[in-house]
Design a protein around this motif. Structure first.
Motif, PDB file in Angstrom:
ATOM      1  N   ILE A  54      93.252  73.716  60.684  1.00 17.56           N
ATOM      2  CA  ILE A  54      94.351  72.965  61.000  1.00 17.56           C
ATOM      3  C   ILE A  54      94.248  71.822  59.832  1.00 17.56           C
ATOM      4  O   ILE A  54      93.128  71.227  59.643  1.00 17.56           O
ATOM      5  CB  ILE A  54      94.111  72.435  62.543  1.00 17.56           C
ATOM      6  N   HIS A  55      95.353  71.285  59.532  1.00 18.74           N
ATOM      7  CA  HIS A  55      95.456  70.327  58.612  1.00 18.74           C
ATOM      8  C   HIS A  55      95.077  68.927  59.514  1.00 18.74           C
ATOM      9  O   HIS A  55      96.045  68.471  60.046  1.00 18.74           O
ATOM     10  CB  HIS A  55      96.790  70.133  57.931  1.00 18.74           C
ATOM     11  N   LEU A  56      93.869  68.227  58.938  1.00 15.33           N
ATOM     12  CA  LEU A  56      93.737  67.049  59.733  1.00 15.33           C
ATOM     13  C   LEU A  56      94.158  65.794  58.761  1.00 15.33           C
ATOM     14  O   LEU A  56      93.735  65.655  57.666  1.00 15.33           O
ATOM     15  CB  LEU A  56      92.151  66.996  60.278  1.00 15.33           C
ATOM     16  N   ARG A  57      94.978  65.009  59.398  1.00 16.15           N
ATOM     17  CA  ARG A  57      95.527  63.886  58.427  1.00 16.15           C
ATOM     18  C   ARG A  57      94.994  62.608  59.195  1.00 16.15           C
ATOM     19  O   ARG A  57      94.663  62.572  60.421  1.00 16.15           O
ATOM     20  CB  ARG A  57      97.231  63.939  58.771  1.00 16.15           C
ATOM     21  N   PRO A  58      95.371  61.470  58.520  1.00 12.14           N
ATOM     22  CA  PRO A  58      95.114  60.193  59.197  1.00 12.14           C
ATOM     23  C   PRO A  58      95.841  60.051  60.376  1.00 12.14           C
ATOM     24  O   PRO A  58      95.210  59.468  61.421  1.00 12.14           O
ATOM     25  CB  PRO A  58      95.648  59.081  58.297  1.00 12.14           C
TER      26      PRO A  58
END
Length: 243
Positions: A19-23
């Motif tokens: 999963i793309h973990l973003r701010p």
């Protein structure tokens, strides 16, 4: 030194999601959890209730992984490889190769529709492509239909149609990023389409991308040794996905 590795992980008998973990937090988390459950069902694995901390990264984007086996599950966070970020920025050279299966011809126990821990063949396919001067591989059915890449979904533009492969018909893994992108396509004047495409038809597409959680969209700059012009849609679609 003894390493503690469960038999499930040793033999690849498990499933995972990246999963793309973003701010702002994990991107498309509900869709990834739904796909994880679907993959687990194909392996007869009971997925426990998984709690993922919804906090975001500390500024830099990261990779969040959920790994489930028959006996355990865990969640990890790690940096995104520089190579992945480079492919997003610069695009990828792709070669096509046959999988050895016809559409609908996979055996009933096939796990091609699941995201399993058995990824050695996927990585071997990418190494094979790199040994031939490419960055990635596009798998084909015996009829010549383009299916998917070892770690990414296929997306292409044909006129105003933004397309991806219908995963159930093709018996491949459903693309979370590709599916979300197509759901947003009407907001930029494109029509979402799910259709089968032969490699010859794909060569005539206006633009081709590989879509995955960490790369987002990587524009195909070369297909089977033939250079392709960059598309003005690449930055538009990346922005639409928030990359």
């Amino acid at each position: 030194m003894t390493l503690s590795v469960s038999p499930d992980e040793l033999f690849g008998d498990g499933v995972f999601e990246t999963i793309h973990l973003r701010p702002a937090g994990p991107f498309l988390l509900p869709a990834h959890l739904a796909r994880l459950a679907g993959s687990a069902a194909l392996l007869d694995i009971a997925v426990p209730e998984i709690t993922v901390d919804a906090h975001g990264s500390d500024g830099a984007e990261e990779a969040l992984r959920i790994i489930c086996t028959r006996r355990s599950h865990r969640v990890t966070v790690s940096p995104i490889p520089p190579e992945t970020l480079r492919e997003r920025r610069e695009g990828v050279r792709v070669v096509s190769a046959g999988l050895g299966f016809a559409i609908g011809g996979k055996p009933p126990w096939s796990l091609w529709g699941a995201k399993t821990l058995s990824y050695a063949e996927n990585f071997a396919a990418r190494r094979w492509a790199r040994a031939r001067g490419a960055d990635d591989l596009l798998w084909l059915s015996t009829e010549g239909y383009a299916l998917e890449a070892p770690t990414a979904s296929l997306v292409w533009l044909a006129g105003s149609d933004l397309c991806t492969v219908p995963y159930a018909e093709a018996q491949i893994l459903p693309g979370t990023t590709a599916g979300h992108l197509l759901s947003l396509a009407p907001s930029v004047g494109l029509r979402p389409c799910h259709r089968m495409v032969t490699i010859d038809q794909l060569r005539g597409a206006d633009a081709i991308w590989l879509a995955s959680a960490l790369r987002g969209l990587a524009f195909v700059t070369e297909l089977d040794g033939v250079p392709r012009r960059r598309s003005r849609w690449t930055p538009i679609l990346l922005d639409l996905l928030g990359y």
